[in-house]
Scaffold this active site. Sequence first.
Site, PDB file in Angstrom:
ATOM      1  CB  SER A 123      33.714  30.069  35.363  1.00 26.71           C
ATOM      2  OG  SER A 123      33.483  29.844  33.998  1.00 26.71           O
ATOM      3  CD  GLU A 125      34.715  26.081  30.018  1.00 23.81           C
ATOM      4  OE1 GLU A 125      33.974  26.853  29.374  1.00 23.81           O
ATOM      5  OE2 GLU A 125      35.302  25.117  29.485  1.00 23.81           O
ATOM      6  CE1 TYR A 147      39.288  29.802  33.898  1.00 24.71           C
ATOM      7  CE2 TYR A 147      37.232  28.894  33.039  1.00 24.71           C
ATOM      8  CZ  TYR A 147      37.927  29.908  33.680  1.00 24.71           C
ATOM      9  OH  TYR A 147      37.248  31.015  34.125  1.00 24.71           O
TER      10      TYR A 147
HETATM   11  P1  NAP Z   1      41.394  38.256  32.654  1.00 25.81           P
HETATM   12  O1  NAP Z   1      41.089  39.476  31.861  1.00 25.81           O
HETATM   13  O2  NAP Z   1      42.136  37.142  32.014  1.00 25.81           O
HETATM   14  O3  NAP Z   1      42.228  38.739  33.952  1.00 25.81           O
HETATM   15  C1  NAP Z   1      42.913  37.820  34.754  1.00 25.81           C
HETATM   16  C2  NAP Z   1      43.716  38.585  35.792  1.00 25.81           C
HETATM   17  O4  NAP Z   1      44.393  37.636  36.636  1.00 25.81           O
HETATM   18  C3  NAP Z   1      44.807  39.505  35.221  1.00 25.81           C
HETATM   19  O5  NAP Z   1      44.850  40.686  35.961  1.00 25.81           O
HETATM   20  C4  NAP Z   1      46.071  38.689  35.444  1.00 25.81           C
HETATM   21  O6  NAP Z   1      47.230  39.465  35.563  1.00 25.81           O
HETATM   22  C5  NAP Z   1      45.734  38.051  36.797  1.00 25.81           C
HETATM   23  N1  NAP Z   1      46.570  36.891  37.110  1.00 25.81           N
HETATM   24  C6  NAP Z   1      46.769  35.792  36.354  1.00 25.81           C
HETATM   25  N2  NAP Z   1      47.594  34.940  36.981  1.00 25.81           N
HETATM   26  C7  NAP Z   1      47.927  35.509  38.168  1.00 25.81           C
HETATM   27  C8  NAP Z   1      48.745  35.124  39.264  1.00 25.81           C
HETATM   28  N3  NAP Z   1      49.419  33.968  39.254  1.00 25.81           N
HETATM   29  N4  NAP Z   1      48.849  35.961  40.322  1.00 25.81           N
HETATM   30  C9  NAP Z   1      48.187  37.150  40.335  1.00 25.81           C
HETATM   31  N5  NAP Z   1      47.409  37.586  39.313  1.00 25.81           N
HETATM   32  C10 NAP Z   1      47.279  36.769  38.239  1.00 25.81           C
HETATM   33  O7  NAP Z   1      40.054  37.633  33.273  1.00 25.81           O
HETATM   34  P2  NAP Z   1      38.589  38.303  33.407  1.00 25.81           P
HETATM   35  O8  NAP Z   1      37.839  38.045  32.167  1.00 25.81           O
HETATM   36  O9  NAP Z   1      38.738  39.669  33.940  1.00 25.81           O
HETATM   37  O10 NAP Z   1      37.955  37.341  34.512  1.00 25.81           O
HETATM   38  C11 NAP Z   1      38.106  37.605  35.908  1.00 25.81           C
HETATM   39  C12 NAP Z   1      37.851  36.330  36.685  1.00 25.81           C
HETATM   40  O11 NAP Z   1      36.531  35.862  36.426  1.00 25.81           O
HETATM   41  C13 NAP Z   1      38.760  35.165  36.332  1.00 25.81           C
HETATM   42  O12 NAP Z   1      38.959  34.417  37.508  1.00 25.81           O
HETATM   43  C14 NAP Z   1      37.958  34.351  35.333  1.00 25.81           C
HETATM   44  O13 NAP Z   1      38.377  33.018  35.329  1.00 25.81           O
HETATM   45  C15 NAP Z   1      36.573  34.533  35.913  1.00 25.81           C
HETATM   46  N6  NAP Z   1      35.467  34.453  34.970  1.00 25.81           N
HETATM   47  C16 NAP Z   1      35.453  35.220  33.859  1.00 25.81           C
HETATM   48  C17 NAP Z   1      34.374  35.180  33.008  1.00 25.81           C
HETATM   49  C18 NAP Z   1      34.307  36.025  31.766  1.00 25.81           C
HETATM   50  O14 NAP Z   1      33.478  35.745  30.905  1.00 25.81           O
HETATM   51  N7  NAP Z   1      35.115  37.067  31.657  1.00 25.81           N
HETATM   52  C19 NAP Z   1      33.281  34.338  33.311  1.00 25.81           C
HETATM   53  C20 NAP Z   1      33.324  33.591  34.478  1.00 25.81           C
HETATM   54  C21 NAP Z   1      34.412  33.660  35.321  1.00 25.81           C
HETATM   55  P3  NAP Z   1      48.118  39.864  34.265  1.00 25.81           P
HETATM   56  O15 NAP Z   1      47.450  41.080  33.700  1.00 25.81           O
HETATM   57  O16 NAP Z   1      49.454  40.126  34.852  1.00 25.81           O
HETATM   58  O17 NAP Z   1      48.061  38.715  33.318  1.00 25.81           O
HETATM   59  O1  G4F Z   2      35.631  33.313  24.028  1.00 25.72           O
HETATM   60  P1  G4F Z   2      36.017  31.954  24.467  1.00 25.72           P
HETATM   61  O2  G4F Z   2      37.450  31.627  24.431  1.00 25.72           O
HETATM   62  O3  G4F Z   2      35.369  31.773  25.907  1.00 25.72           O
HETATM   63  P2  G4F Z   2      35.026  30.494  26.792  1.00 25.72           P
HETATM   64  O4  G4F Z   2      35.830  29.324  26.424  1.00 25.72           O
HETATM   65  O5  G4F Z   2      33.549  30.333  26.793  1.00 25.72           O
HETATM   66  O6  G4F Z   2      35.527  30.974  28.242  1.00 25.72           O
HETATM   67  C1  G4F Z   2      35.217  32.264  28.742  1.00 25.72           C
HETATM   68  O7  G4F Z   2      34.000  32.187  29.454  1.00 25.72           O
HETATM   69  C2  G4F Z   2      34.028  31.363  30.637  1.00 25.72           C
HETATM   70  C3  G4F Z   2      32.617  31.419  31.239  1.00 25.72           C
HETATM   71  O8  G4F Z   2      31.835  30.410  30.677  1.00 25.72           O
HETATM   72  C4  G4F Z   2      35.067  31.933  31.578  1.00 25.72           C
HETATM   73  F1  G4F Z   2      35.072  31.218  32.729  1.00 25.72           F
HETATM   74  C5  G4F Z   2      36.430  31.881  30.915  1.00 25.72           C
HETATM   75  O9  G4F Z   2      37.402  32.457  31.793  1.00 25.72           O
HETATM   76  C6  G4F Z   2      36.373  32.714  29.635  1.00 25.72           C
HETATM   77  O10 G4F Z   2      36.177  34.062  29.996  1.00 25.72           O
HETATM   78  O11 G4F Z   2      35.252  30.856  23.568  1.00 25.72           O
HETATM   79  C7  G4F Z   2      33.857  30.889  23.406  1.00 25.72           C
HETATM   80  C8  G4F Z   2      33.440  29.870  22.349  1.00 25.72           C
HETATM   81  C9  G4F Z   2      34.015  28.464  22.565  1.00 25.72           C
HETATM   82  O12 G4F Z   2      33.003  27.526  22.355  1.00 25.72           O
HETATM   83  C10 G4F Z   2      35.053  28.316  21.480  1.00 25.72           C
HETATM   84  O13 G4F Z   2      35.265  26.981  21.027  1.00 25.72           O
HETATM   85  O14 G4F Z   2      33.926  30.299  21.078  1.00 25.72           O
HETATM   86  C11 G4F Z   2      34.437  29.171  20.397  1.00 25.72           C
HETATM   87  N1  G4F Z   2      35.413  29.616  19.389  1.00 25.72           N
HETATM   88  C12 G4F Z   2      35.310  29.399  18.051  1.00 25.72           C
HETATM   89  N2  G4F Z   2      36.382  29.895  17.435  1.00 25.72           N
HETATM   90  C13 G4F Z   2      36.553  30.265  19.631  1.00 25.72           C
HETATM   91  C14 G4F Z   2      37.179  30.443  18.391  1.00 25.72           C
HETATM   92  N3  G4F Z   2      37.092  30.725  20.777  1.00 25.72           N
HETATM   93  C15 G4F Z   2      38.276  31.386  20.696  1.00 25.72           C
HETATM   94  N4  G4F Z   2      38.818  31.880  21.832  1.00 25.72           N
HETATM   95  N5  G4F Z   2      38.932  31.558  19.505  1.00 25.72           N
HETATM   96  C16 G4F Z   2      38.418  31.111  18.327  1.00 25.72           C
HETATM   97  O15 G4F Z   2      39.034  31.270  17.266  1.00 25.72           O
END
Ligand code: NAP
Ligand code: G4F
Length: 327
Positions: A123, A125, A147
């Site tokens: 990520s 992050e 995280y």
């Molecule tokens: P998400 O919607 O939160 O999905 C997370 C998945 O992990 C869900 O299916 C959840 O199952 C499963 N999970 C959580 N804990 C588990 C455990 N202990 N054992 C087995 N399964 C478990 O995340 P996403 O946005 O699709 O992201 C996918 C991956 O990419 C994650 O690793 C995230 O950290 C990474 N990532 C995401 C972003 C982004 O912007 N979306 C960016 C960079 C990296 P349940 O449905 O049962 O909760």
């Molecule tokens: O949407 P966010 O919660 O995403 P964040 O923290 O960037 O993390 C996501 O992206 C990562 C990749 O860089 C992934 F690895 C991670 O799993 C996840 O998918 O927050 C985005 C931004 C932050 O700066 C936060 O402080 O939005 C700001 N924010 C402002 N108000 C808020 C809020 N975020 C959330 N969730 N809720 C608010 O009310």
Amino acid sequence: MKKALITGVTGQDGSYLAELLLKKGYKVFALRRRTSTPNYENVEHIKEKLEWIDGDLTDLASLISAVKISNPDEVYNLAAQSFVATSWPQPIATGQITAMGVTNMLEAVRLSKPDARFYQASSSEMFGKVVETPQKETTPFYPRSPYGVAKVYGHWITVNYRESFNMFACSGILFNHESPRRGLEFVTRKVTDAAARIKLGLQNELRLGNLDARRDWGFAGDYVKAMWLMLQQDTPDDYVISTGETHTVQELVEIAFERVGLDWKDYVVIDEKFVRPAEVDLLLGDCTKAKKQLGWDLEVSFRDLVHMMVDEDLKKYEKFNIQKSFQ
Ligand code: NAP
Ligand code: G4F
């Protein structure tokens, strides 16, 4: 027929990746953990096409069993405690799932199917308090949340298994990617859902934290294609996947409210509850390597993404309102 094992299929990315692999003719095995109520919203339309295996990222035995049952050509490790804000109140669970869970999955592959190709969901992050802009594969990490720290561990253990055991292990350093399937707690979906609800008279205000944070936001459907491409190369490597544009949370809010014909200033309230103990102020990715080596590119722009999400949320609530009026 190629076989793939995906962890995290019920989440946003897992659902898009499963769709992509099914379309490509893969047999797709999906790891699911036990939940008190069914959680198939994102995969309802393909649920019957997936081979479900029960397991949990914190339970090595279940992962070894999952690898043995599926005997996969490719493993995509997407499961994680992925919500940054939750990682402060739950740092240990986050570490056990998001960090140590990666070692569990790598060990399961090493012990049961060492020639399977492995994808780790790293990520942006990890860049946290960024030391250079834009961020690329060589940019040093400076995580700002439990995280982010857990993801740094997951990233390096993946690199280490590649270098130690000659495993085909890749790490995709993905910048934020969103969709109508995004969890409601993430800021994009929280905003598009609220804009739709306010427009339809179902909600009066939207409470947010830091509006100045900048993110490089893309469409999840585009990003899962990069995951697949990484595992089709001759050699394993790590890649940044991003749009190369950065926008503030405020810009996101402006576009979402504009889409429903409202002025965001009339509805948004700043609430300290959503301000984080340590913030990632700016993310902006340089994905030149992925474009050159993988031939990857994105199709959906930031504005189109926000419009797509608002429109889907509107549709959902309009349907709900119609259903309600018949009750
Ligand atoms: P998400 O919607 O939160 O999905 C997370 C998945 O992990 C869900 O299916 C959840 O199952 C499963 N999970 C959580 N804990 C588990 C455990 N202990 N054992 C087995 N399964 C478990 O995340 P996403 O946005 O699709 O992201 C996918 C991956 O990419 C994650 O690793 C995230 O950290 C990474 N990532 C995401 C972003 C982004 O912007 N979306 C960016 C960079 C990296 P349940 O449905 O049962 O909760
Ligand atoms: O949407 P966010 O919660 O995403 P964040 O923290 O960037 O993390 C996501 O992206 C990562 C990749 O860089 C992934 F690895 C991670 O799993 C996840 O998918 O927050 C985005 C931004 C932050 O700066 C936060 O402080 O939005 C700001 N924010 C402002 N108000 C808020 C809020 N975020 C959330 N969730 N809720 C608010 O009310």
